[in-house]
Design an enzyme around this catalytic site. Structure first.
Site, short mmCIF file in Angstrom:
data_model
loop_
_atom_site.label_atom_id
_atom_site.label_comp_id
_atom_site.label_asym_id
_atom_site.label_seq_id
_atom_site.Cartn_x
_atom_site.Cartn_y
_atom_site.Cartn_z
N HIS A 526 34.78 34.14 33.21
CA HIS A 526 33.73 34.49 32.22
C HIS A 526 33.88 33.45 31.30
O HIS A 526 35.04 33.30 30.44
CB HIS A 526 33.77 35.61 31.86
CG HIS A 526 32.73 36.18 30.91
ND1 HIS A 526 31.75 36.59 31.04
CD2 HIS A 526 32.85 36.04 29.50
CE1 HIS A 526 30.86 36.74 29.95
NE2 HIS A 526 31.68 36.63 28.97
N ASP A 574 35.92 37.84 41.04
CA ASP A 574 35.73 36.45 40.82
C ASP A 574 34.40 36.02 40.45
O ASP A 574 33.66 35.36 41.35
CB ASP A 574 36.48 35.38 41.81
CG ASP A 574 36.31 33.87 41.00
OD1 ASP A 574 36.24 33.65 39.74
OD2 ASP A 574 36.47 32.81 41.85
N GLU A 583 37.74 37.10 32.22
CA GLU A 583 37.61 35.96 31.17
C GLU A 583 38.88 35.06 31.11
O GLU A 583 39.90 35.50 31.59
CB GLU A 583 37.28 36.72 29.88
CG GLU A 583 36.86 36.03 28.53
CD GLU A 583 36.25 36.53 27.62
OE1 GLU A 583 35.62 36.24 26.73
OE2 GLU A 583 36.68 37.94 27.44
#
Length: 714
Positions: A526, A574, A583
């Protein structure tokens, strides 16, 4: 972040709504790796193993009897074989597993495969330079995350080059003159620079403090062990390379400058405190490069936690930077003292949990641990009694809770103070130092015990899979690495290395959580501008970026949709939309970089201790205000020493004024003596001596604790 820590919402619910509501709908793109079911049943470190290190693999199988394993080289020849050890049910992964141990095989090569019961692992290497590239790439992450500077293609490649972000070039509002939120202040502040904290464009002092500490501590530890050159000048890809200052310190300085810019100016309310954070007034969508961010920026209310993070990181800066840039060290120390004084005057100014629009709240209403950490750094740096008294009066100085099974983190920082007091020579009584070091070793023993009870040897309990679990797991590995250096016991280094195995593929998903490392690695973390999954013209995250990792809390819509019912250690996807599992963040990459540098050092992983030594400190002459002393080092180990650095702390505040037969420097109470080139070689049983002259203030107690090349001496 342990379950008791505040929730770190560094991505917005708005972001999730944007992703699910139109920016990304339906199943994840083809860039998302296959599910765990498609992975090999034989889970290994997909990068490989060190020749003399532990080499273990986990095999997912319903078989209850031992199985035969075979290690095959690239030509397919069986070079080693043995029997697995049945483990049975592994609670965190929800799998039934066995363990194959091929540590006794020490030959080097590429393309090895471990075969068990008709299944073969992905290919991997066995070589001494296994972690050299990861050491560089994991540290380069911070350069990629820099704010306020153009990221040049000559350093990062064309795909990752970008203009400077948040310097006021339209449509960007910039960080050079940032106003406060309404009612917080009536002026603007230059807070340019620093690192973007995670996948957004925010910059946070509490996360920046611990991350900077880890980056600088990586160098301080390596330098103390005589291995700092690997992180020295021109060793990393930073624009400051070649300036005579170790590159890792150049990188840390980019964040340190930002942290000090976040300090409230003199004559203003809360002078000396640190603003808690700076970020956009509202959450931005994805993807978005920082130079294209049109949002106004805001400073958020100062907090005691942020102020103490500044005090601790700046005090450490003053100690470690002094040999390279004394003026900068003085600037850091001045900022640290101001922050400490301001925190004492404002000990309960807390960041509210509700302040999570446009950036994470990072709320923390318990700051006694930050007070302990900051006091420890200031004391070790200055040797001043006021800071020593703050250390010894803290409940954290004797509390076993400084180290927990879930690890330290941005909201739990007492362990950082304890690690500094254990590693860096200081003026505490020898009994106190011994107790502090024993607490580190006891914590490391706990991590080893938890690893031994699991099929994947992870240094966290079954409930340790929360937001950013990979970062906390890596932090626990650092505790084991420090224990290895304090004791010379190879079990602890092996534990740290096996943690790297977990991060690089020996886990419930058979997936490396580090971008670009391993045959199956995370690649859609992310992030606002490493967003290939959303826009094919944008890159995947650069090699060496660590995903947050499994999070059984499922705190984003994508995780809820795709992972409901997952076993704790398998609660990861993922997918760029899963900010609670996937993230990136500076405080997760910092321990990865620390561990990669540690693992890359050329030393035996099978138990070779730091240099065994004995030190004799003899006062030859003493007068009203001065003294001379002779220091004798003996190599009591079985191997020769080629280059030495001896460190100690004066308990009475003595100051060295001159020395002979060694190069001696002093920082606060801490003294460091390096060989004089002609006496650098110490064969087993050999001794060498050097002398010092100094001043004292009425008392001249001799030091009692010495470390040679990072290892404790008798």
């Amino acid at each position: 972040m342990t379950p008791s820590q505040p929730l770190r919402l560094s991505a917005a619910l708005l972001t999730g709504a944007l992703l699910l509501g139109g920016l990304m709908t339906g199943p994840a793109s083809a860039d998302v790796p296959a599910t765990a079911a498609a992975t090999s049943a034989v889970r290994v470190n997909q990068v490989g193993y060190l020749p003399e290190g532990p080499k273990r693999a986990t095999v997912v199988t319903s078989a209850t009897q031992a199985l035969t394993w075979q290690l095959r080289n690239a030509a397919g020849t069986v070079v080693a074989s043995g029997a697995t050890v049945p483990h049975g049910a592994d609670t965190p992964s929800g799998q039934s597993v066995q363990v194959a141990d091929f540590s006794s095989y020490r030959s080097t090569g590429s393309g090895y495969v471990l075969a068990v019961d008709g299944n073969s692992s992905v290919p991997f290497d066995i070589r001494a330079d296994l972690y050299d590239t990861l050491r560089s790439d994991s540290m380069a992450f911070f350069h990629h995350q820099r704010s306020g500077i153009a990221i040049d293609a000559s350093l990062v490649g064309a795909s990752y080059a970008r203009p400077a972000g948040h310097l006021g070039v339209a449509p960007n509002k910039g960080d050079t003159s940032v106003p406060c939120q309404a009612t917080v202040c009536d002026y603007t502040q230059d807070v340019r620079g620093g690192w973007y904290d995670a996948g957004d464009h925010g910059k946070y002092v509490v996360n920046g403090g611990i991350s900077t500490w880890l980056v600088v501590n990586s160098f301080e530890r390596a330098e103390r062990a005589g291995k700092g050159a690997a992180l020295g000048d021109s060793s990393l890809r930073v624009p400051e390379r070649g300036n005579g200052i170790p590159d890792v310190l150049d990188e840390a300085r980019w964040e340190l400058d930002f942290l000090m810019r976040m300090q409230v100016p003199e004559s203003k309310p809360y002078a000396g405190m640190a603003f808690h954070k700076i970020h956009d007034a509202a959450w931005t969508g994805m993807p978005l490069r920082p130079d294209q961010d049109p949002q106004p920026r805001e400073l958020h209310r100062p907090s005691t936690a942020a102020t103490l993070n500044l005090a601790a990181a700046a005090a450490q800066c003053a100690r470690v930077f002094r040999p390279y840039d004394a003026a900068y060290a003085d600037r850091c120390l001045s900022a640290a003292r101001r922050a400490w004084t301001a925190a004492q005057a404002n000990p309960a100014v807390y960041a509210p949990a509700s302040d999570s629009t446009g950036g994470g709240a990072y709320e923390d209403a318990r700051v006694t641990d930050e007070f302990y950490w900051a006091a420890a750094e200031l004391y070790v740096t200055t040797g001043e009694p006021a800071y020593r008294d703050a250390v010894t009066a803290s409940s954290w100085h004797t509390s076993a809770d400084a180290f927990t099974p879930h690890g330290f983190g941005w909201a739990d920082t007492a362990a950082l103070g304890r690690l500094t007091l254990a590693m860096v020579p200081n003026g505490l009584p020898a009994t106190d130092v011994s107790r502090v070091r024993s607490s580190v070793i006891a914590a490391a023993d706990g991590h080893l015990s938890r690893m031994a009870a699991q099929g994947y040897a992870v240094p966290t309990p079954a409930d340790g899979y929360f937001w950013g679990s990979n970062g906390n797991i890596a932090d626990n590995a650092i505790v084991m690495a420090v224990a290895a250096e304090l004791t010379g016991d190879g079990r602890y280094r092996a534990g740290a290395l096996e943690t790297m195995d977990y991060l690089l593929g020996r886990n419930a998903l058979g997936l490396s959580y580090v971008t670009g490392y391993g045959e199956r690695s995370s690649q859609n973390q992310h992030h606002r501008f490493w967003a290939h999954q959303l826009d094919a013209s944008l890159p995947h995250p650069p090699a060496g970026s660590l995903a947050g990792g499994p999070n059984s809390g499922l705190q984003d819509p994508v995780a809820l949709e795709k992972l409901t019912g997952c076993a704790p250690a398998a609660c990861y996807v993922d997918d760029i939309g899963s900010y609670s599992t996937n993230e990136v963040a500076v405080n997760w990459n910092a321990p990865l970089a620390w561990l990669a540098a540690y693992a890359a050092e050329r030393t035996s992983t099978g138990g070779e201790p730091p240099t065994a030594c004995a030190v004799t400190y003899t006062v030859n002459n003493v007068w009203n205000t001065g003294f001379t002393a002779t220091v004798t080092i003996k190599n009591t180990g079985p191997t020769a020493v080629d280059g030495w650095q001896l460190a100690w702390a004066y308990p009475g505040g003595q100051r060295v004024t001159s020395a002979w037969n060694a190069t001696v420097t002093q920082n606060g109470t801490t003294v460091s003596a390096r060989d004089a080139a002609w006496n650098k070689a110490l064969p087993p049983g050999a001794t060498t001596s050097f002398g010092v002259q100094g001043t004292h203030s009425g008392t001249n107690p001799s030091p009692t604790t010495f470390t040679l090349n990072g290892g404790a001496c008798a």
